[in-house]
Design a protein around this motif. Structure first.
Motif, mmCIF file in Angstrom:
data_model
loop_
_atom_site.group_PDB
_atom_site.id
_atom_site.type_symbol
_atom_site.label_atom_id
_atom_site.label_comp_id
_atom_site.label_asym_id
_atom_site.label_seq_id
_atom_site.Cartn_x
_atom_site.Cartn_y
_atom_site.Cartn_z
ATOM 1 N N VAL A 141 0.818 -1.215 0.000
ATOM 2 C CA VAL A 141 0.000 0.000 0.000
ATOM 3 C C VAL A 141 0.851 1.264 0.000
ATOM 4 C CG1 VAL A 141 -0.244 0.097 2.517
ATOM 5 C CG2 VAL A 141 -2.045 1.065 1.064
ATOM 6 N N ASP A 142 2.078 1.214 0.537
ATOM 7 C CA ASP A 142 2.903 2.422 0.564
ATOM 8 C C ASP A 142 3.204 2.924 -0.845
ATOM 9 O OD1 ASP A 142 4.556 0.258 0.052
ATOM 10 O OD2 ASP A 142 6.057 0.768 1.563
ATOM 11 N N MET A 162 3.002 4.857 8.732
ATOM 12 C CA MET A 162 3.586 5.449 7.528
ATOM 13 C C MET A 162 3.412 6.955 7.581
ATOM 14 S SD MET A 162 2.482 3.174 4.193
ATOM 15 C CE MET A 162 0.920 2.577 4.827
ATOM 16 N N LEU A 163 4.274 7.659 6.859
ATOM 17 C CA LEU A 163 4.032 9.075 6.613
ATOM 18 C C LEU A 163 4.356 9.390 5.175
ATOM 19 C CD1 LEU A 163 6.706 11.186 6.420
ATOM 20 C CD2 LEU A 163 6.919 10.518 8.799
ATOM 21 N N LEU A 193 10.071 16.887 -4.169
ATOM 22 C CA LEU A 193 10.387 15.524 -3.747
ATOM 23 C C LEU A 193 9.221 15.010 -2.910
ATOM 24 C CD1 LEU A 193 12.192 13.035 -3.016
ATOM 25 C CD2 LEU A 193 13.156 14.437 -1.168
ATOM 26 N N ALA A 194 8.624 13.895 -3.324
ATOM 27 C CA ALA A 194 7.557 13.251 -2.565
ATOM 28 C C ALA A 194 8.045 11.878 -2.123
ATOM 29 C CB ALA A 194 6.286 13.127 -3.400
ATOM 30 N N MET A 195 7.856 11.581 -0.843
ATOM 31 C CA MET A 195 8.433 10.372 -0.284
ATOM 32 C C MET A 195 7.468 9.741 0.709
ATOM 33 S SD MET A 195 12.284 10.076 1.304
ATOM 34 C CE MET A 195 12.027 11.487 2.384
ATOM 35 N N VAL A 196 7.509 8.414 0.798
ATOM 36 C CA VAL A 196 6.804 7.680 1.841
ATOM 37 C C VAL A 196 7.864 7.099 2.764
ATOM 38 C CG1 VAL A 196 6.666 5.566 0.440
ATOM 39 C CG2 VAL A 196 5.092 5.891 2.350
ATOM 40 N N HIS A 197 7.594 7.143 4.074
ATOM 41 C CA HIS A 197 8.602 6.677 5.027
ATOM 42 C C HIS A 197 7.906 6.233 6.312
ATOM 43 C CE1 HIS A 197 12.735 6.165 6.278
ATOM 44 N NE2 HIS A 197 13.174 6.770 5.173
ATOM 45 N N ARG A 198 8.677 6.035 7.344
ATOM 46 C CA ARG A 198 8.166 5.599 8.638
ATOM 47 C C ARG A 198 8.137 6.773 9.623
ATOM 48 N NH1 ARG A 198 7.337 0.061 9.904
ATOM 49 N NH2 ARG A 198 7.174 -0.987 7.887
ATOM 50 N N PRO A 199 7.089 6.866 10.453
ATOM 51 C CA PRO A 199 6.989 7.978 11.406
ATOM 52 C C PRO A 199 8.177 8.082 12.355
ATOM 53 C CG PRO A 199 4.881 6.879 11.217
ATOM 54 C CD PRO A 199 5.876 6.035 10.460
ATOM 55 N N GLU A 200 8.783 6.939 12.722
ATOM 56 C CA GLU A 200 9.907 7.001 13.651
ATOM 57 C C GLU A 200 11.135 7.694 13.045
ATOM 58 O OE1 GLU A 200 9.724 2.552 12.316
ATOM 59 O OE2 GLU A 200 8.313 4.207 12.704
#
Length: 248
Positions: free
Chosen positions: A33-34, A208-209, A169-176
């Motif tokens: 889904v990310d 996710m963020l 720049l568009a990115m998906v990452h982890r909240p931590e």
């Protein structure tokens, strides 16, 4: 639509709200889904050049292709994944719009001279490598998930170099990693403008963020978007996610 050229263990999946089909192999790499959310998060330029860094099997660029006429360049270091992406591009008859570079992203300057990119999409390795890291995964998943072949610092450095002024720049990452992301973007003059936290379901912590930044932009005007929930309490998709996957 062309005929799929499949190798051992491969299958073809489709994001049902689009006509896009993608070649996958669960032992090598499968999108999740990310990748879908990243392809839908930013407002894509309709012309010019989009670069998908850490492209994997090409999922983000393939899904983004339904929303833009811009050229899309997918950059993936792993030969096996790059090959899957190339065959998916052929399968969807997108060879005039989308191409694959099988190389380390630090070598992007060999293919793009100067600051010519309108948007970078990136689903990077999320995890730092330390003593607690699980390094027993397959080599394909290991490189996709852990900062071995690239890291946040390198991605932002490259974005600053190849993006046009006011390119994004568009990115998906982890909240931590949120504070790391903000600090690294700031160090490379990438100003965050839109942030959205993604939650498995109501009552759970974000896992996710999504973040979009502008090269050389003002630090003013940051927007924190409403939270996005993936599942209802009964495990079904929320209306927002159902529409992304299956359409209205």
């Amino acid at each position: 639509m062309n005929e799929a050229k499949l190798k051992d263990g491969e299958r073809v999946n489709q994001l049902f709200s689009t006509d896009v089909k993608i070649i996958q192999n669960s032992e090598v790499f499968s999108y999740s889904v990310d990748s879908v959310l990243l392809s839908r998060f930013p407002k894509l330029p309709q012309r010019g050049l989009i670069v998908d860094l850490c492209a994997g099997n090409g999922a983000v660029g393939l899904f983004a292709s339904t929303r833009t006429k811009a050229k899309i360049l997918a950059v993936e270091i792993q030969e096996r994944l790059a090959d899957m992406a190339e065959r998916s591009i052929e399968l969807n008859d997108l060879t005039q719009q989308m191409q694959v570079i099988q190389d380390d992203l630090k070598n992007l300057g060999r293919y793009i001279t100067g600051s010519k990119v309108d948007m970078i999409l990136c689903n990077p390795p999320y995890f730092k490598v330390d003593k607690q890291s699980n390094l027993n995964e397959s080599q394909h998943y290991l490189l996709a998930r852990h900062e071995i072949s690239t890291n946040l610092e390198e991605i932002c450095k490259i974005a600053q170099r190849v993006l046009k002024s006011n390119g994004r720049l568009a990115m998906v990452h982890r909240p931590e990693r949120f504070l790391d992301i903000l600090d690294t973007m700031q160090a490379h003059n990438l100003a965050p403008k839109r942030i959205q936290f993604v939650y498995p379901k109501l009552g759970k912590e974000a896992n996710m963020l999504l973040i979009e930044a502008i090269k050389d932009g003002s630090r003013d005007g940051l927007k924190i978007l409403p939270p996005l929930f993936i599942h209802n309490q009964d495990g079904s998709y929320t209306p927002e996610i159902h529409e992304i996957y299956y359409g209205k």
